[in-house]
Design a protein around this motif. Structure first.
Motif, PDB file in Angstrom:
ATOM      1  N   LEU A 191       0.835  -1.205   0.000  1.00  0.00           N
ATOM      2  CA  LEU A 191       0.000   0.000   0.000  1.00  0.00           C
ATOM      3  C   LEU A 191       0.869   1.253   0.000  1.00  0.00           C
ATOM      4  O   LEU A 191       0.609   2.198  -0.741  1.00  0.00           O
ATOM      5  N   ASP A 192       1.901   1.263   0.829  1.00  0.00           N
ATOM      6  CA  ASP A 192       2.758   2.451   0.947  1.00  0.00           C
ATOM      7  C   ASP A 192       3.580   2.711  -0.311  1.00  0.00           C
ATOM      8  O   ASP A 192       3.883   3.859  -0.626  1.00  0.00           O
ATOM      9  N   SER A 225       2.265   7.605   1.866  1.00  0.00           N
ATOM     10  CA  SER A 225       1.898   7.083   3.189  1.00  0.00           C
ATOM     11  C   SER A 225       2.965   6.125   3.698  1.00  0.00           C
ATOM     12  O   SER A 225       3.755   5.577   2.935  1.00  0.00           O
ATOM     13  N   ARG A 226       2.957   5.963   4.987  1.00  0.00           N
ATOM     14  CA  ARG A 226       3.767   4.947   5.655  1.00  0.00           C
ATOM     15  C   ARG A 226       2.927   4.376   6.782  1.00  0.00           C
ATOM     16  O   ARG A 226       2.368   5.110   7.597  1.00  0.00           O
ATOM     17  N   GLY A 236      -4.878 -13.774  13.439  1.00  0.00           N
ATOM     18  CA  GLY A 236      -3.911 -12.804  13.924  1.00  0.00           C
ATOM     19  C   GLY A 236      -4.533 -11.440  14.139  1.00  0.00           C
ATOM     20  O   GLY A 236      -5.618 -11.132  13.627  1.00  0.00           O
ATOM     21  N   THR A 237      -3.837 -10.641  14.919  1.00  0.00           N
ATOM     22  CA  THR A 237      -4.184  -9.235  15.094  1.00  0.00           C
ATOM     23  C   THR A 237      -2.901  -8.421  15.044  1.00  0.00           C
ATOM     24  O   THR A 237      -1.811  -8.924  15.349  1.00  0.00           O
ATOM     25  N   SER A 238      -3.039  -7.187  14.637  1.00  0.00           N
ATOM     26  CA  SER A 238      -1.903  -6.267  14.633  1.00  0.00           C
ATOM     27  C   SER A 238      -2.433  -4.842  14.673  1.00  0.00           C
ATOM     28  O   SER A 238      -3.514  -4.563  14.156  1.00  0.00           O
ATOM     29  N   TYR A 239      -1.679  -3.980  15.312  1.00  0.00           N
ATOM     30  CA  TYR A 239      -1.999  -2.556  15.312  1.00  0.00           C
ATOM     31  C   TYR A 239      -1.379  -1.918  14.080  1.00  0.00           C
ATOM     32  O   TYR A 239      -0.326  -2.357  13.610  1.00  0.00           O
ATOM     33  N   PHE A 240      -2.011  -0.861  13.579  1.00  0.00           N
ATOM     34  CA  PHE A 240      -1.380  -0.064  12.527  1.00  0.00           C
ATOM     35  C   PHE A 240      -1.467   1.409  12.898  1.00  0.00           C
ATOM     36  O   PHE A 240      -2.405   1.859  13.564  1.00  0.00           O
ATOM     37  N   THR A 241      -0.448   2.120  12.476  1.00  0.00           N
ATOM     38  CA  THR A 241      -0.397   3.575  12.598  1.00  0.00           C
ATOM     39  C   THR A 241      -0.072   4.101  11.207  1.00  0.00           C
ATOM     40  O   THR A 241       0.895   3.659  10.590  1.00  0.00           O
ATOM     41  N   THR A 242      -0.893   5.004  10.697  1.00  0.00           N
ATOM     42  CA  THR A 242      -0.720   5.507   9.336  1.00  0.00           C
ATOM     43  C   THR A 242      -0.342   6.985   9.361  1.00  0.00           C
ATOM     44  O   THR A 242      -1.012   7.792  10.003  1.00  0.00           O
ATOM     45  N   PHE A 243       0.711   7.291   8.641  1.00  0.00           N
ATOM     46  CA  PHE A 243       1.114   8.663   8.342  1.00  0.00           C
ATOM     47  C   PHE A 243       0.809   8.844   6.860  1.00  0.00           C
ATOM     48  O   PHE A 243       1.239   8.031   6.038  1.00  0.00           O
ATOM     49  N   ARG A 244       0.070   9.907   6.500  1.00  0.00           N
ATOM     50  CA  ARG A 244      -0.355  10.032   5.102  1.00  0.00           C
ATOM     51  C   ARG A 244      -0.509  11.484   4.702  1.00  0.00           C
ATOM     52  O   ARG A 244      -1.010  12.300   5.470  1.00  0.00           O
ATOM     53  N   VAL A 245      -0.113  11.760   3.465  1.00  0.00           N
ATOM     54  CA  VAL A 245      -0.320  13.063   2.835  1.00  0.00           C
ATOM     55  C   VAL A 245      -0.919  12.803   1.468  1.00  0.00           C
ATOM     56  O   VAL A 245      -0.443  11.942   0.728  1.00  0.00           O
ATOM     57  N   ASP A 246      -1.970  13.524   1.116  1.00  0.00           N
ATOM     58  CA  ASP A 246      -2.593  13.413  -0.204  1.00  0.00           C
ATOM     59  C   ASP A 246      -2.163  14.608  -1.049  1.00  0.00           C
ATOM     60  O   ASP A 246      -2.003  15.710  -0.540  1.00  0.00           O
ATOM     61  N   GLY A 247      -2.026  14.391  -2.343  1.00  0.00           N
ATOM     62  CA  GLY A 247      -1.729  15.482  -3.262  1.00  0.00           C
ATOM     63  C   GLY A 247      -0.447  15.240  -4.032  1.00  0.00           C
ATOM     64  O   GLY A 247       0.329  14.344  -3.722  1.00  0.00           O
TER      65      GLY A 247
END
Length: 163
Positions: free
Chosen positions: A30-31, A77-78, A96-107
């Protein structure tokens, strides 16, 4: 319950590592803006991705590829995946389970190098069912739960996109 044999223990370790890798590959593709078919290939042929709070659901690789292919190529994004836990339920099934943290900029890119680091735009968790198909582990079902969300910053205007 009898203790596991060495071969059974090794199979469990391989299963856990394979499922953990799928979790990280999903974020990586995705990133990187990978082709949607590469993201869809992480799923079983009848795999499901869903975000129930937004009414989103895609089932089957073709539909998954259409959904992931609809993302703008102008997203930077990351995603960080942490607290990854995989439990092997049998020779061909794991959860399974996992946490995600998304840093994202559009444009579009600004032309001045990389954009400044954006704030965290999403924090949540994935709940996964994994299935081994023809010897390869795949995501059978991924449910995405967003716990915290912030507006998405844009590079081309002093605006944010709400999500």
């Amino acid at each position: 319950m009898s203790p596991l044999t060495d071969a059974e223990s090794q199979d469990r370790v391989v299963a856990v590592l394979s499922c953990e890798r799928l979790i990280h590959q999903f974020a990586w593709h995705l990133d990187q803006g990978s082709p949607a078919t590469e993201i869809a290939a992480l799923f079983a042929e009848d795999g499901i991705w869903e975000l129930p709070t937004h009414g989103l659901r895609s089932e089957g690789r073709a539909e998954l590829a259409r959904y992931f292919g609809s993302f703008s190529p102008q997203i930077t994004s990351r995603r960080l995946c942490t607290n990854v836990m995989v439990d092997v339920l049998g020779p061909d099934e794991a959860r399974g389970t996992s946490y995600f943290t998304t840093f994202r900029v559009d444009g579009p890119p600004t032309g001045d190098g990389p954009p400044p680091p954006p704030p965290v735009t999403q924090v949540g968790y994935y709940t996964d069912v994994f299935r081994r198909v023809e010897g390869e582990w795949r995501i059978a079902r991924r449910t995405t739960t967003v716990t915290f969300a912030a507006p998405m910053p844009r590079t081309d205007a002093n605006v944010t996109v709400g999500r």
